[in-house]
Design an enzyme around this catalytic site. Structure first.
Site, PDB file in Angstrom:
ATOM      1  N   GLU A  29       0.846  -1.189   0.000  1.00 13.00           N
ATOM      2  CA  GLU A  29       0.000   0.000   0.000  1.00 13.00           C
ATOM      3  C   GLU A  29       0.882   1.239   0.000  1.00 13.00           C
ATOM      4  O   GLU A  29       1.731   1.389   0.872  1.00 13.00           O
ATOM      5  CB  GLU A  29      -0.891  -0.019   1.250  1.00 13.00           C
ATOM      6  CG  GLU A  29      -1.859  -1.191   1.250  1.00 13.00           C
ATOM      7  CD  GLU A  29      -2.285  -1.644   2.658  1.00 13.00           C
ATOM      8  OE1 GLU A  29      -2.068  -0.901   3.624  1.00 13.00           O
ATOM      9  OE2 GLU A  29      -2.806  -2.770   2.770  1.00 13.00           O
ATOM     10  N   GLU A  60      -4.117  -6.582   3.065  1.00 16.31           N
ATOM     11  CA  GLU A  60      -2.896  -7.286   3.480  1.00 16.31           C
ATOM     12  C   GLU A  60      -2.945  -8.765   3.142  1.00 16.31           C
ATOM     13  O   GLU A  60      -1.933  -9.347   2.723  1.00 16.31           O
ATOM     14  CB  GLU A  60      -2.662  -7.096   4.976  1.00 16.31           C
ATOM     15  CG  GLU A  60      -2.284  -5.677   5.384  1.00 16.31           C
ATOM     16  CD  GLU A  60      -3.445  -4.705   5.383  1.00 16.31           C
ATOM     17  OE1 GLU A  60      -4.609  -5.157   5.287  1.00 16.31           O
ATOM     18  OE2 GLU A  60      -3.202  -3.486   5.464  1.00 16.31           O
ATOM     19  N   GLN A  82       2.470  -1.699   6.069  1.00 18.50           N
ATOM     20  CA  GLN A  82       2.808  -0.341   6.492  1.00 18.50           C
ATOM     21  C   GLN A  82       3.296  -0.267   7.923  1.00 18.50           C
ATOM     22  O   GLN A  82       4.191   0.489   8.250  1.00 18.50           O
ATOM     23  CB  GLN A  82       1.600   0.571   6.307  1.00 18.50           C
ATOM     24  CG  GLN A  82       1.399   0.905   4.862  1.00 18.50           C
ATOM     25  CD  GLN A  82       0.280   1.868   4.602  1.00 18.50           C
ATOM     26  OE1 GLN A  82      -0.592   2.075   5.442  1.00 18.50           O
ATOM     27  NE2 GLN A  82       0.306   2.451   3.430  1.00 18.50           N
ATOM     28  N   ALA A  84       3.663  -3.064  11.501  1.00 20.03           N
ATOM     29  CA  ALA A  84       3.481  -4.447  11.934  1.00 20.03           C
ATOM     30  C   ALA A  84       2.096  -4.658  12.547  1.00 20.03           C
ATOM     31  O   ALA A  84       1.547  -5.750  12.501  1.00 20.03           O
ATOM     32  CB  ALA A  84       4.569  -4.837  12.929  1.00 20.03           C
ATOM     33  N   ILE A  87      -0.288  -6.331  10.268  1.00 24.65           N
ATOM     34  CA  ILE A  87       0.074  -7.633   9.708  1.00 24.65           C
ATOM     35  C   ILE A  87      -1.041  -8.644   9.990  1.00 24.65           C
ATOM     36  O   ILE A  87      -1.157  -9.657   9.318  1.00 24.65           O
ATOM     37  CB  ILE A  87       1.423  -8.125  10.304  1.00 24.65           C
ATOM     38  CG1 ILE A  87       2.134  -9.092   9.348  1.00 24.65           C
ATOM     39  CG2 ILE A  87       1.244  -8.757  11.679  1.00 24.65           C
ATOM     40  CD1 ILE A  87       3.580  -9.365   9.726  1.00 24.65           C
ATOM     41  N   HIS A 129      -0.370   1.148  15.852  1.00 23.51           N
ATOM     42  CA  HIS A 129       0.777   1.333  14.964  1.00 23.51           C
ATOM     43  C   HIS A 129       2.074   0.901  15.634  1.00 23.51           C
ATOM     44  O   HIS A 129       3.100   0.870  14.993  1.00 23.51           O
ATOM     45  CB  HIS A 129       0.899   2.800  14.544  1.00 23.51           C
ATOM     46  CG  HIS A 129      -0.140   3.245  13.563  1.00 23.51           C
ATOM     47  ND1 HIS A 129      -1.469   3.306  13.872  1.00 23.51           N
ATOM     48  CD2 HIS A 129      -0.041   3.640  12.268  1.00 23.51           C
ATOM     49  CE1 HIS A 129      -2.140   3.744  12.814  1.00 23.51           C
ATOM     50  NE2 HIS A 129      -1.303   3.945  11.829  1.00 23.51           N
TER      51      HIS A 129
END
Ligand SMILES: Cc1ncc(C[n+]2csc(CCOP(=O)(O)OP(=O)(O)O)c2C)c(N)n1
Lengths: 325, 345
Positions: A29, A60, A82, A84, A87, A129
């Site tokens: 992305e 993802e 972008q 973890a 994920i 994030h």
């Protein structure tokens, strides 16, 4: 040689790999026009075109699942997640497929890819994030997990990961993306996967850390020095497989050990390293091996994140607990 | 699929003049809030912030069409509709200041905490709508999303459930043309978002998201339908964000300035102002009064955020479990010994 920060070293590594090997492609992305949210792929689309540096839909599971197909057909995908913390939608693909292709096909297919994911807190980013999910992937057989803590290692490990025939999850410590620069050789070189590095020699205690926590651990080692304790700091660099030899050799030398990580303490990688030391160096130990981890709560909003992750004070507290046993 | 985007401005007669003025005041307030938030981030008073300037009409129109009892499942960009639905502005500021208090909506304000991972809130909205159907309640649940979110698996699963179980849920998609830097054309090969609804047996409506009345009518229609057992609707409000994705983003890297300018011409606030002027109910005086009022309201919220007592360290632990396990009590003790109970580290 150029002086680069960690993220520039990663960009440089990707560029070198893409120039040398036409099979390498970057996808994710915002990696194309925007050069990635952290600018890790800056300039790559201009050089290699939009077929090799691909802006994908926001998906993802799709990114990693498509990478499986690309990889088994001979390409070398480098998917970027972008953060973890994002994920998780791809975990099914990573656990059920990326890690098992070789085993399931009994060697007929392999799934070489390097999944890049910035991880860890400390940049006042929004919720989720700042997660540190490395232990999930270390627990999954069939994957390699790498986590550099310096620009030189980042580029060298990335190039080694791209040469590997097994899939690699490459966690990047975003807190130190731009924290400092060091000399990084031009062109191709590798830092072998599976080798830890003693970054500070010491005699009283071995401290094992990686990625985001390495520099904080070095600060704590300075504090310990003021107490007269010489702490040996070992950067594990590769989390799966762990460098058993370096870990045990260090513990045999110092007789005491502490593991530091930002991820929650319970069932974190620290537990594995303690077990490994028990199995291989029990008789060298003069104290139980200590662990300093993130507290066992979900990664909080940033007003509380500095409390959640170990800082030099907390690590020093952990060092003192082991030393004063 | 209903496509209302090409029709002239929606029929302004469906809402009263007073209500129109009310909508306008809200849109100004939301814009002022947004601009102040960006400045607060720039001066280091709050963290990364997701601006919504340009999307006020979509959010305010949606908020006005809902009832207080309805439930919202927002993302990180729904400050406008959340305020209209009753979330205190100071709470929103606290959230962007990284404070856990910023996640709490007061009792009676039916807003779930913001979902940061994209599209993950949509199945929740479906489940919540399901619960109200099971209980026979007259409640509508709205799941908010952007155009990018339609690429995630969770979007597909949520739509599918909603269709299969015929749930009283609205999917309110603000199609602002971009998911960070990725334009719609790279997100989906369909021309519209609304047409995706058909594949799930859900009704889709496409509406001009910069026309507050059109949005209001569409949401009202879909909510009435849901309340009367008519099932879910996907509403695509076509709009644009004037600024960057967040304060950590730079939109000039991926958008041409004339594109941004062209959209500014379609600003929903400006459009509603013209309508009010045409109706003879608006003046320069009322305009500056509206901005002054907005400023006072926003300033009060900022003051409240800035004067909030230092974050209580115990909040790191207190809500991780209903009953804190012993091991976490020990960790909390350690934290208190090392860092105290509050006031920052
Ligand atoms: C699962 C997941 N992946 C990636 C991100 C990072 N991210 C945050 S916002 C965003 C773009 C979202 O675009 P869209 O759905 O169109 O909503 P908008 O931001 O335009 O309102 C991305 C990729 C995320 N939050 N969650």
């Amino acid at each position: 040689m150029a002086r680069l920060n960690l993220i520039q070293a990663i960009t440089d590594g990707l560029r070198v790999a893409m120039r040398e090997d036409e099979r390498v492609l970057v996808l994710g992305e915002d990696v194309g026009v925007n050069g990635g949210v952290f600018r890790a792929t800056e300039g790559l689309q201009a050089e290699f075109g939009s077929e090799r540096v691909v802006d994908t839909p926001l998906a993802e599971a799709g990114i990693i699942g498509a990478s499986v197909g690309l990889a088994v057909q001979g390409m070398r995908p480098v998917p970027e997640l972008q953060f973890a913390g994002f994920i998780y939608p791809a975990v099914e693909q990573i656990v059920c497929h990326v890690s098992r292709v070789r085993m399931r096909s009994q060697g007929r297919f392999s799934c070489p890819m390097v999944i890049r994911a910035p991880y860890g807190g400390g940049i006042r980013a929004p919720e989720l994030h700042g997660d540190s999910p490395e232990a999930f992937f270390v627990h999954q057989p069939g994957l390699q997990v790498v986590c550099p803590s310096s620009p030189y290692d980042a580029k060298g490990l990335l190039l080694a990961a791209l040469e590997a025939d097994d899939p690699v999850i490459f966690f990047e410590p975003m807190r130190i993306y731009r924290a400092f620069k060091e000399e990084v050789p031009d062109g191709h070189y590798t830092v072998p996967i599976g080798q830890a590095k003693v970054v500070r020699a010491g005699t009283h205690l071995s401290l094992f850390a990686w990625g985001t926590m390495l520099r904080v651990s070095l600060e704590a080692a300075e504090l310990a020095k003021q107490q007269g304790w010489e702490v040996e700091v070992v950067d594990l660099r590769t989390l799966s497989p762990l460098d058993r030899d370096t870990i045990l050799a260090s513990v045999e030398k110092t007789g005491r050990a502490l593991v530091v990580h930002e991820a929650p303490k319970t069932a974190g990688l620290g537990a594995e390293i303690v077990a490994l030391i028990n199995e291989g160096a029990l008789l060298s130990l003069e104290a139980p091996v200590g662990r300093v981890g993130g507290y066992d709560v979900p990664q909080p909003l940033f007003a509380l994140e500095d409390l959640h992750a170990p800082d030099a004070l907390r690590i020093m507290h952990g060092i003192a607990n082991v030393m004063n046993f | 699929m209903m496509n209302r985007i090409d029709q002239e401005q929606a029929d302004a007669n469906t809402v009263s003049t007073d209500q129109l003025i009310d909508m306008y005041r809200w849109m100004i307030t939301v814009r002022h809030f947004d601009r102040r938030a960006v400045h607060l981030q720039r001066s280091g008073r709050i963290g990364t912030y997701a601006p919504l300037e340009g999307q006020e009409a979509a959010q305010v129109g949606c908020g006005f069409a809902l009832e207080k009892r309805d439930w919202l499942f927002p993302t990180y960009r729904e400050h406008g509709v959340s305020m209209v639905h009753g979330l205190p502005m100071a709470t929103i500021f606290l959230y962007w200041n990284g404070r856990p208090e910023g996640c709490i909506s007061p009792r009676g304000v039916n807003i779930f905490p913001i979902a940061v991972p994209i599209a993950t809130q949509l199945p929740h909205a479906v489940g919540a709508a399901w619960a109200s159907k099971l209980r026979g309640e007259d409640t509508v649940t709205v799941g908010f999303l952007g155009d990018g979110a339609t690429s995630e698996g969770d979007f597909h699963e949520a739509m599918n459930f909603a269709g299969v179980f015929k749930l009283p849920v609205l999917f309110f998609c603000q199609n602002n043309g971009y998911a960070i830097s990725v334009p719609l054309a790279k997100q989906t090969a369909t021309e519209t978002i609304a047409e995706k609804a058909a594949a799930y047996g859900v009704e889709g409506i496409r509406v001009d998201g910069n026309d507050v009345l059109a949005v209001y009518e569409a949401v009202k229609w879909a909510a009435d339908k849901a309340r009367s057992g008519g099932g879910p609707t996907l509403i695509e409000a076509v709009t644009y964000r004037f600024g960057s994705h967040t304060t950590a983003d730079d939109h000039t890297r991926y958008r041409a300035s004339d594109e941004v300018e062209a959209w500014r011409e379609k600003d929903g606030i400006e459009r509603l102002r013209r309508t009010l002027v045409e109706r003879g109910v608006w003046s320069d005086e009322l305009e500056s009064d509206a901005w002054e009022r907005a400023d006072r309201t926003v300033q009060r919220a900022i003051d409240e955020m800035l004067s909030a007592p230092p974050v209580d360290h115990n909040r790191l632990f207190d809500y991780a479990y209903a009953k804190l396990p012993q091991q976490l009590q020990d960790q909390r003790e350690e934290m208190r010994t090392l860092y105290g109970d509050g006031g920052g580290k």
